[in-house]
Write an enzyme that holds these catalytic residues in place. Structure first.
Site, mmCIF file in Angstrom:
data_model
loop_
_atom_site.group_PDB
_atom_site.id
_atom_site.type_symbol
_atom_site.label_atom_id
_atom_site.label_comp_id
_atom_site.label_asym_id
_atom_site.label_seq_id
_atom_site.Cartn_x
_atom_site.Cartn_y
_atom_site.Cartn_z
ATOM 1 C CG LEU A 100 27.533 34.247 60.270
ATOM 2 C CD1 LEU A 100 27.012 33.386 61.261
ATOM 3 C CD2 LEU A 100 28.659 33.529 59.522
ATOM 4 C CG ASP A 101 26.572 32.923 53.070
ATOM 5 O OD1 ASP A 101 26.659 34.166 52.693
ATOM 6 O OD2 ASP A 101 27.514 31.865 52.634
ATOM 7 C CB ALA A 102 20.235 32.729 54.196
ATOM 8 C CG HIS A 183 29.762 32.469 49.371
ATOM 9 N ND1 HIS A 183 28.806 32.319 48.182
ATOM 10 C CD2 HIS A 183 28.848 33.055 50.120
ATOM 11 C CE1 HIS A 183 27.669 32.748 48.296
ATOM 12 N NE2 HIS A 183 27.522 33.273 49.605
#
Length: 239
Positions: A100-102, A183
Site C-alpha cells: 500500500l502507498d504511504a 495507483h
C-alpha cells in the site's frame, strides 16, 4: 524456494554466512554439493549442511492494520516501515503480499511464503481487494456502471477489469478490484472526474481486517488456505 533462503530459514546464520557456506560447497542437495545460491529446492529435496539435514522453520502468515505515513518496506525511509510495528523474531525474513502507498491505510498481509504471495498478487489468480474510498466530490450516478464495464486509464492500453462499486454515502464508496495496477484506485476516480482524499483497504479475498490501527495478528489456518483454494467462492467473481 531459493537455496540460500532455504538455508537461512533452517539455521541462525546471517545472509552473508549462508552465501559463504554455499560458495564453499558445504551445502548439499540430494547428495550433491551445490554452489549456486539461486538454485531452487523443493519440499521433497534433501538439503544438508555440514552433514546435518536442514528442516526449515514453518511459514508465518500475518495480518496488519497499516497506519498512515508508514512504508510497506522492510526498512525505514521517509516514513517508518510497517515492520517496526511487529514484535516478533526475525522480521527480516518476512515480506508484504501486496503493498500500500504511504498515505493508504488498512489491511496488509505479511508472510515468508513466496508461493502464497504469488496466489495473492499474480493477475493469473485475480484475488479481489476491497477498499473504502473517501472522495473530494459526490459520486456521479453512472460511475458504478462505468467501473463494471471497465474504463481507460491514462498511459494504459485497454480497459480495467470489471470492478464493483458500492455507494455508502455521497462521498464515500466501497470499491472491489481484481487487479492491482499502479495507483489504480486513485487513477480510476481521476478518470471519472473525481479525486481520492482517503483510501483504506479492508478486505483481501476471504480475509477481512479486524484489528485496531497499528495492530496485527496471525492468520487462521482457514484464512491461510483460502488463498490456495482453486474453487473458492471468495475468488474473482464480481456480481
Amino acid at each position: 524456494m531459493r537455496l540460500d533462503r532455504f538455508v537461512s530459514k533452517s539455521t541462525e546464520l546471517t545472509q552473508q554466512q549462508v552465501s559463504d557456506c554455499i560458495a564453499q560447497a558445504t551445502v548439499w542437495v540430494n547428495g550433491v554439493a551445490v554452489t549456486d545460491e539461486a538454485t531452487q529446492v523443493h519440499e521433497n529435496n534433501l538439503v544438508q549442511f555440514n552433514g546435518q539435514t536442514l528442516v526449515p522453520r514453518p511459514f508465518r502468515y500475518l495480518l496488519l492494520n497499516k497506519p498512515q505515513q508508514t512504508l510497506c518496506s522492510n526498512v525505514d525511509g521517509v516514513f517508518p516501515s510497517v515492520f517496526s510495528l511487529l514484535d516478533i523474531e526475525r522480521p527480516s525474513e518476512l515480506h508484504i503480499a501486496g503493498r500500500l502507498d504511504a498515505d493508504t491505510t488498512g489491511l496488509v498481509l505479511i508472510t515468508d511464503d513466496g508461493r502464497w504471495t504469488f496466489n495473492i498478487t499474480s493477475p493469473k489468480y485475480a484475488c479481489y481487494k476491497t477498499y473504502r474510498v473517501d472522495l473530494a466530490k459526490p459520486i456521479k450516478e453512472d460511475v458504478a456502471e462505468r467501473f463494471a464495464n471497465g474504463i481507460a486509464l491514462q498511459g494504459e492500453n485497454g480497459l480495467t477489469l470489471p470492478a464493483r462499486l458500492e455507494v455508502i454515502s455521497a462521498q464515500q464508496v466501497l470499491l472491489t478490484l481484481t487487479e492491482g495496477k499502479f495507483h489504480q484506485v486513485k487513477r480510476m476516480f481521476a478518470a471519472v472526474g473525481n479525486n481520492v482524499v482517503a483510501l483504506h483497504r479492508q478486505r483481501i479475498g476471504a480475509v477481512e481486517l479486524d484489528v485496531p490501527e497499528g495492530q496485527w495478528r496471525y492468520l487462521t489456518a482457514e484464512e491461510i488456505s483460502s488463498f490456495y483454494s482453486e474453487n473458492s467462492e471468495d475468488g474473482s467473481v464480481l456480481s
